[in-house]
Scaffold this active site. Structure first.
Site, short mmCIF file in Angstrom:
data_model
loop_
_atom_site.label_atom_id
_atom_site.label_comp_id
_atom_site.label_asym_id
_atom_site.label_seq_id
_atom_site.Cartn_x
_atom_site.Cartn_y
_atom_site.Cartn_z
CG LEU B 62 -2.09 -0.95 1.22
CD1 LEU B 62 -2.76 -0.97 2.58
CD2 LEU B 62 -3.09 -0.54 0.15
CB THR B 66 7.49 8.34 8.93
OG1 THR B 66 6.51 7.88 9.84
CG2 THR B 66 7.05 9.64 8.29
CB ALA B 68 6.43 0.78 9.04
CE LYS B 85 3.04 2.28 10.38
NZ LYS B 85 2.30 3.44 10.88
CG ASP B 177 3.06 13.41 9.55
OD1 ASP B 177 3.15 14.50 8.95
OD2 ASP B 177 3.36 12.33 9.02
#
Lengths: 367, 377
Positions: B62, B66, B68, B85, B177
């Protein structure tokens, strides 16, 4: 045993110089009365400063002082400057304080490592005391926050609840818990090699990394525990807010606005002492924090009582005391469902802890 | 103070195995301590496949976060789609703090507007976080509707964003973020905050895991000027930028460098003064840029589709002074959201806003493929 009295002989003079040169007016401008008062204040500060390094350090043996970076002498009543980015600003307490406090209070039971040594075959409360009394100067050595220190002890204790640890691995557990705490709440973490060197390289990096993984798995990655540091900060903000309200109408309202801060700095020292003492393991953080603040407020009041020279002091002991008490009782012990007896017991124990360490330290400084 | 010290603890060795066995038995028989009972419960979950990598089928990549790599996957247990992830654990300094923080923080967050962490799988070298899968994010959503959203939908998305964020902020958790790519959206229009990995690093990283440049567009001016204050208003600036982007269809301050980013901000909001930003005149970084003295422009000219209340909220989010910047909690009660009704404030944390009949998405004017028509799966 010189290393025991941190900031004792050598730095005492510097400490005194800083105090009189800093917050007090120039010496030659002092009236005799004020001079007396500043001396008395200085005595009090010395007394508090000796509490700062937890007072258990004589247990740590007598190796010569040889730390690579000189640990800064910590002025006891200096305004605690949090390293950048570590602590929430006062703005958060303004916007979210009370809701945030309730959230942390609800969560604290799930993170409370009750009787962490109960099932440890090798570890004793003495060993735990030694280890924590060592971790406290180590956290200061790296200039980590009190929040981080509290969290490290919490992580360590919760791991101890889950896992039997051999005595010779206890120190490794201590530094690994500290490393995990920094990763959770600090801007940067100490290097693993540095941490290992503080243990005289008795352990390898691989051992530390393995233990780090094991802790994460055993704690199921639940590291975000409510800490003593959070509750002290929250109560302090309440006290400041209460004081601002109470002092609002007075012309001299900013007479001693630092009072809650001083109270909270002292409470932090008291809490630091309590971290190392297994007897306090059974109290929830919010309870210990509020009892420490009450005690600190009383201690400061007594100290001040001895030095009343002018209307100022009478005024602020008059105005502060109710502020502290109401700010605390509104939010903590009395209404948040803590057992009254437990609160009394905790405060009595803290008082005893403080006086025990005070005597010990007084004796040391007379030697 | 000598902190370098090997503790003088007995050089004693391993525990006798019989002893450990006994302890093990004791702990199994008396579930007094929570962590132990949790591990035993976990063991039973793992019997049916939780915590095991083979429970999930990897379907395709996908993207890169930042720190992974994220894959789409399917759970063999539930047949549901998941996002996997993958985080490498072997690093010079042990487990990465970003992973530790993302997991430990998300474990405390159970909210309809925050992405759910289903499972954690720990293998030798890797940690895999299993998240619920949402098929779109706000950036894709905007692309899909030709950057022309219904203003009703803007409001519903804004409310969900504020709701999720307020839940985090109460828990002392910042996102740090926020950007359209991190706001995931499913086919019902539910919006969920994702990607909570950021450490309390001095500045937000400028490069991703795979060396992509991290966008500056949603960063507040205080952070751009080097502020390290760790506080919730950091997130609120980005919320304002996202609100603008939804209402106009274009990013508010698309700067490529820190200087350009600041320049774009100042040109629109006005160059900060002691009045609008106490202390700014003594900020060395700010002074070194020598920006011209721009006057603030009227926001309404740039966001003509936003009503008065909306403009009021947007202005309150884009304040230089972090103390005055509106909080997520306060904004939920802002008049802008009044048209959503009162019941929306009484939802349980895990209740979706769409469980209320009065809250419904409208067709976006610029919308091409019919994402929100009833799907006949």
């Amino acid at each position: 045993m010189v290393s025991v009295v941190d900031g004792g002989c050598g730095s005492e003079a510097g400490h005194k110089r800083r105090r009189t040169g800093g917050s007090s007016p120039p010496t030659d401008a002092l009236t005799p009365a004020r001079q007396r008062r500043s001396e008395a204040r200085h005595r009090k500060q010395k007394l508090i400063s000796r509490l700062s390094d937890s007072g258990f350090q004589e247990d740590l043996g007598d190796s010569p002082v040889s730390s690579p970076n000189q640990t800064p002498t910590v002025s006891p009543l200096r305004v605690q400057e949090p390293a950048a980015g570590q602590q929430l600003s006062g703005g958060w307490f303004l916007q979210y304080g009370d809701i945030g406090f309730r959230v942390q209070r609800e969560r604290e039971d799930h993170f409370h490592p009750c009787r962490s040594l109960a099932r440890q075959p090798q570890l004793t409360s003495e060993a735990r005391c030694k280890l924590v009394s060592w971790l406290i100067p180590v956290h200061r050595h790296f200039r980590l926050s009190f929040e981080c220190c509290c969290l490290a002890v919490n992580i360590m204790d919760r791991f101890l609840v889950s896992t039997a640890v051999a005595a010779d691995c206890f120190q490794l557990l201590g530094v690994t818990a500290l490393l995990l705490a920094t990763k959770q709440v600090e801007v940067g973490s100490p290097r693993i090699s540095h941490l290992l060197s503080l243990c005289c390289d008795a352990f390898t990096k691989e051992q530390l990394c393995n233990l780090e993984c094991l802790i994460l798995l055993r704690l199921n990655f639940r590291l975000a525990a409510p800490t003593l540091a959070f509750f002290i900060d929250y109560y302090t903000n309440c006290m400041e807010a209460a004081q601002n309200e109470a002092g609002g109408g007075f012309a001299r309202r900013n007479m001693d606005t630092k009072r809650p801060r001083r109270c909270s700095d002292l409470a932090r020292k008291v809490c630091e002492l309590s971290l190392a003492d297994y007897a306090f393991n059974k109290y929830p953080a919010s309870l210990t924090a509020s009892c420490a603040l009450r005690l600190a407020s009383e201690l400061l009041k007594t100290e001040q009582g001895l030095t009343i020279q002018s209307g100022e002091d009478q005024w602020d002991s008059f105005v502060d005391e109710p502020c502290v008490q109401t700010a605390l009782s509104e939010r903590s012990v009395d209404q948040e469902g803590h057992n009254q007896n437990l609160a009394r017991e905790c405060k009595d124990n803290l008082k005893m802890l403080v006086s025990l360490n005070q005597e010990k330290l007084d004796r040391m400084s007379n030697m | 103070m000598d902190v370098s010290k090997r503790m003088s603890l007995p050089m004693d060795i391993r525990l006798p195995p019989e002893f450990l066995q006994k302890l093990q038995l004791e702990s199994e028989n008396s579930p007094l301590c929570k962590p132990l009972s949790r591990t035993s419960r976990r063991a039973s979950l793992s019997d049916i496949g939780f915590g095991k990598l083979e429970t999930y089928v990897k379907l395709g990549k996908l993207g890169e976060g930042t720190y992974a790599t994220v894959f789409k996957g399917r759970s063999k247990l539930t047949e549901n789609l998941v996002a996997l992830k993958e985080i490498r654990l072997e690093h010079e300094e042990g487990a990465p703090c970003t992973a530790i923080r993302e997991v430990s923080l998300l474990k405390n967050l159970k909210h309809a507007n925050i992405v759910t962490l289903h499972d954690i799988i720990h293998t030798d070298r890797c940690l895999t976080l299993v998240f619920e899968y949402l098929d779109s994010d706000l950036k894709q959503y905007l692309d899909n509707c030709g950057n022309l959203m219904s203003m009703n939908n803007v409001k519903i998305f804004m409310f969900q964003l504020m709701r999720g964020l307020s839940y985090c902020h109460k828990r002392k958790i910042l996102h740090r973020d926020l950007k359209p790519q991190n706001l995931l959206i499913n086919d019902k229009g539910e919006l969920k905050l994702a990607d909570f990995g950021l450490a309390r690093a001095k500045s937000v990283p400028t490069k991703t895991y795979s060396n992509e440049v991290v966008t500056l567009w949603y960063r507040p001016p205080d952070v751009l000027l080097g502020s390290t204050e760790y506080s919730t208003p950091i997130d609120m600036w980005g919320v304002g930028c996202i609100m603008f982007e939804m209402a106009t269809g274009r990013p508010m301050f698309p700067g490529a460098t820190v200087k350009e980013e600041l320049h774009l901000i100042f040109r629109l909001i006005g160059t900060p003064t002691e009045d609008t930003w106490p202390g700014i005149s003594s900020n060395d970084e700010f002074r070194s840029y020598l920006f011209p003295q721009y006057r603030p422009q009227a926001l309404i000219n740039h966001v003509p589709r936003l009503d008065t209340e909306g403009i009021d909220l947007l202005s309150a989010l884009l304040l230089y002074n972090t103390r005055s910047r509106m909080s997520s909690e306060a904004s939920l009660r802002h008049p802008y959201f009044q048209t959503l009704g009162d019941n929306i404030h009484n939802l349980a944390d895990t209740g979706s806003v769409f469980s209320l009949r009065e809250v419904q998405l409208q067709k976006d004017p610029g919308h091409r493929t019919s994402v929100f028509q009833p799907l006949s799966k």
